[in-house]
Design a protein around this motif. Structure first.
Motif, PDB file in Angstrom:
ATOM      1  N   LYS A  11      -0.545   2.061  37.558  1.00 27.59           N
ATOM      2  CA  LYS A  11       0.537   1.445  38.357  1.00 27.59           C
ATOM      3  C   LYS A  11       1.297   2.499  39.138  1.00 27.59           C
ATOM      4  N   SER A  12       1.438   3.677  38.503  1.00 27.59           N
ATOM      5  CA  SER A  12       2.073   4.812  39.167  1.00 27.59           C
ATOM      6  C   SER A  12       1.639   6.030  38.364  1.00 27.59           C
ATOM      7  N   PRO A  13       1.918   7.246  38.855  1.00 25.40           N
ATOM      8  CA  PRO A  13       1.475   8.418  38.088  1.00 25.40           C
ATOM      9  C   PRO A  13       2.037   8.459  36.665  1.00 25.40           C
ATOM     10  N   SER A  14       3.178   7.797  36.443  1.00 26.73           N
ATOM     11  CA  SER A  14       3.727   7.862  35.083  1.00 26.73           C
ATOM     12  C   SER A  14       3.617   6.525  34.344  1.00 26.73           C
ATOM     13  N   ASP A  15       3.118   5.511  35.012  1.00 30.29           N
ATOM     14  CA  ASP A  15       3.028   4.199  34.365  1.00 30.29           C
ATOM     15  C   ASP A  15       1.569   3.736  34.379  1.00 30.29           C
ATOM     16  N   PHE A  19      -3.567   9.258  31.416  1.00 27.48           N
ATOM     17  CA  PHE A  19      -4.526   9.247  30.304  1.00 27.48           C
ATOM     18  C   PHE A  19      -5.599  10.332  30.508  1.00 27.48           C
ATOM     19  N   GLY A  20      -6.101  10.799  29.378  1.00 28.21           N
ATOM     20  CA  GLY A  20      -7.045  11.921  29.440  1.00 28.21           C
ATOM     21  C   GLY A  20      -6.359  13.249  29.186  1.00 28.21           C
ATOM     22  N   ALA A  21      -5.004  13.257  29.232  1.00 26.39           N
ATOM     23  CA  ALA A  21      -4.275  14.508  28.996  1.00 26.39           C
ATOM     24  C   ALA A  21      -4.581  15.052  27.603  1.00 26.39           C
ATOM     25  N   GLY A  42       2.796  30.072  42.182  1.00 26.59           N
ATOM     26  CA  GLY A  42       3.554  29.064  42.923  1.00 26.59           C
ATOM     27  C   GLY A  42       2.710  28.242  43.874  1.00 26.59           C
ATOM     28  N   LYS A  43       1.368  28.364  43.771  1.00 22.21           N
ATOM     29  CA  LYS A  43       0.513  27.597  44.690  1.00 22.21           C
ATOM     30  C   LYS A  43       0.413  26.135  44.275  1.00 22.21           C
ATOM     31  N   ILE A  44       0.658  25.848  42.976  1.00 18.95           N
ATOM     32  CA  ILE A  44       0.641  24.457  42.516  1.00 18.95           C
ATOM     33  C   ILE A  44       2.046  24.095  42.076  1.00 18.95           C
ATOM     34  N   THR A  45       2.537  23.008  42.609  1.00 19.78           N
ATOM     35  CA  THR A  45       3.858  22.525  42.198  1.00 19.78           C
ATOM     36  C   THR A  45       3.713  21.074  41.748  1.00 19.78           C
ATOM     37  N   ALA A  46       4.736  20.560  41.097  1.00 21.22           N
ATOM     38  CA  ALA A  46       4.653  19.175  40.585  1.00 21.22           C
ATOM     39  C   ALA A  46       4.624  18.186  41.740  1.00 21.22           C
ATOM     40  N   SER A  47       4.111  16.972  41.461  1.00 19.51           N
ATOM     41  CA  SER A  47       4.028  15.951  42.528  1.00 19.51           C
ATOM     42  C   SER A  47       5.417  15.418  42.821  1.00 19.51           C
TER      43      SER A  47
END
Ligand code: ATP
Ligand SMILES: O=C(O)C[C@@H](O)[C@H](O)C(=O)CO
Length: 336
Positions: free
Chosen positions: A107-111, A271-273, A331-336
């Motif tokens: 539904k969303s990255p956190s849901d 999921f999969g984490a 610093g090349k990867i940051t959170a979404s």
């Protein structure tokens, strides 16, 4: 400091026992399942994902499980073999059982949630007599996963595997992997989880999964250290309690705790984490890395998988994980 020692001279680094299933992951993401029209098929099932993760990390890996005698079962077998996993102890069901399906809703990255179809599944029909003692005796590390304890005869098959592992000095890891669907009551779940955990050297689970094991116990504050300390009176050397994005804590038998933060990630689904964390962490332990390095590696492996559409197919190689850590540190990867 080495917390776990592995027997040398074994043909296999890692053997997992448990379910081999299918994930059907929504293609149209960020919407409810009711509006999802198409799905992509992947091999799934938590222990299958962890085994695929270990194989990608270069570990000689084998699997003990039961697949349906159908197209889905053959798809799983073929995928494992193409990933380099030893499948001699993957048995084919002859009773007409089916392959478990996990439809994933993003539904969303956190849901995110999972809709499981698990009636008459082949994986829960694995019998104790079908578990190869020789394979476990030839493995350095055995992984068990909680869902396989949900029903007989798979439940007895797992306890048989635990006994072979103890007899032959094979290290045992337990990923709690609690899925409510196949269990009939919380009490039943807690009884079998606790009995199995008594055998294990490494126990990994989320706070909620450990809470489920504590229905008969006093831990009103849900304290991680209270949870972990119980297992050092049995066989545990490391107990890991995972807290999603907040990171994870490893407790060790010498009364120490080790914390790992999570890395930033462009999350597609959560999921999969846990499965990728487990593969990364266990690989690190087998490499003889420090606990901090193992947890960092597992956390970065988890980020790669949650930034991807699949679980099994996205399991990273060692160089991918190391590059991810480097990119985060630069610093090349940051959170979404
Ligand atoms: N949103 C996130 N951002 C970054 N890292 C994450 C995130 N969620 C999980 N992780 C990483 O993955 C590890 C395991 O995640 P989690 O605690 O959600 O396990 P889990 O519930 O077993 O996973 P699963 O959803 O696969 O069942 C965490 O310790 C963390 O390192
Ligand atoms: O464990 C399952 O049966 C489903 C998984 O493959 C799924 O993708 C997941 O939940 C991973 O944690």
């Amino acid at each position: 400091m080495t917390y776990v020692s592995f027997k040398a001279d074994r043909a296999h680094d890692f053997t997992a026992i448990g379910r081999l299933c299918i994930d059907l992951n929504a293609n149209e993401i960020n919407r409810p399942m009711e509006q999802t029209m198409t799905f992509t098929k992947y091999v799934g099932g938590s222990p299958a994902n962890i085994a695929i993760g270990m194989a990608r990390l270069g570990r000689h890996t084998a699997f003990i499980g039961k697949i349906a005698n159908d197209q889905m079962g053959r798809f799983i077998l073929d995928y494992l073999q193409r990933t380099g996993i030893e499948t001699e102890n993957v048995v084919t069901d002859r009773s007409g059982a089916v392959t478990g399906l996990a439809f994933t809703e993003i539904k969303s990255p956190s849901d995110c949630s999972i809709l499981m179809y698990r009636d008459n599944v082949a994986d829960l029909l694995l019998e104790a007599g079908e578990v190869s003692e020789d394979l476990i005796a030839q493995s350095k590390l055995l992984l068990i996963s909680g869902t396989a304890l949900a029903q007989s005869p798979s439940r007895e098959a797992v306890f048989q595997a635990l006994q072979y592992a103890k007899k032959h000095g094979t290290v045992i890891a337990f990923d709690l992997d609690y899925r409510p669907y196949t269990w009939t009551s919380k009490q039943e779940t807690a009884v079998y989880y606790n009995l199995a955990a008594e055998y294990c050297d490494i126990i990994l689970g989320t706070r909620e999964e450990f809470d489920m094991m504590e229905v008969f116990e006093q831990n009103p504050e849900h304290s991680d250290s209270v949870t972990a300390s119980k297992w050092f009176d049995y066989n545990a050397k490391i107990v890991i309690i995972k807290h999603g994005k907040e990171g994870s804590i490893a407790y060790t038998a010498d009364n120490k705790s080790h914390r790992a933060k999570s890395f930033p990630a462009k999350v597609i689904k959560t999921f999969g984490a846990g499965d990728s964390y487990a593969a990364g962490f266990l690989h690190g332990i087998m490499q003889g890395w420090t606990l901090e390095q193992c947890m960092e590696f597992g956390s970065a492996a988890a980020c790669i998988v949650i930034s991807s559409h699949s679980c099994s197919d996205a399991m990273p190689t060692e160089s991918q994980v190391l590059r991810y850590i480097e990119d985060c540190n630069n610093g090349k990867i940051t959170a979404s």
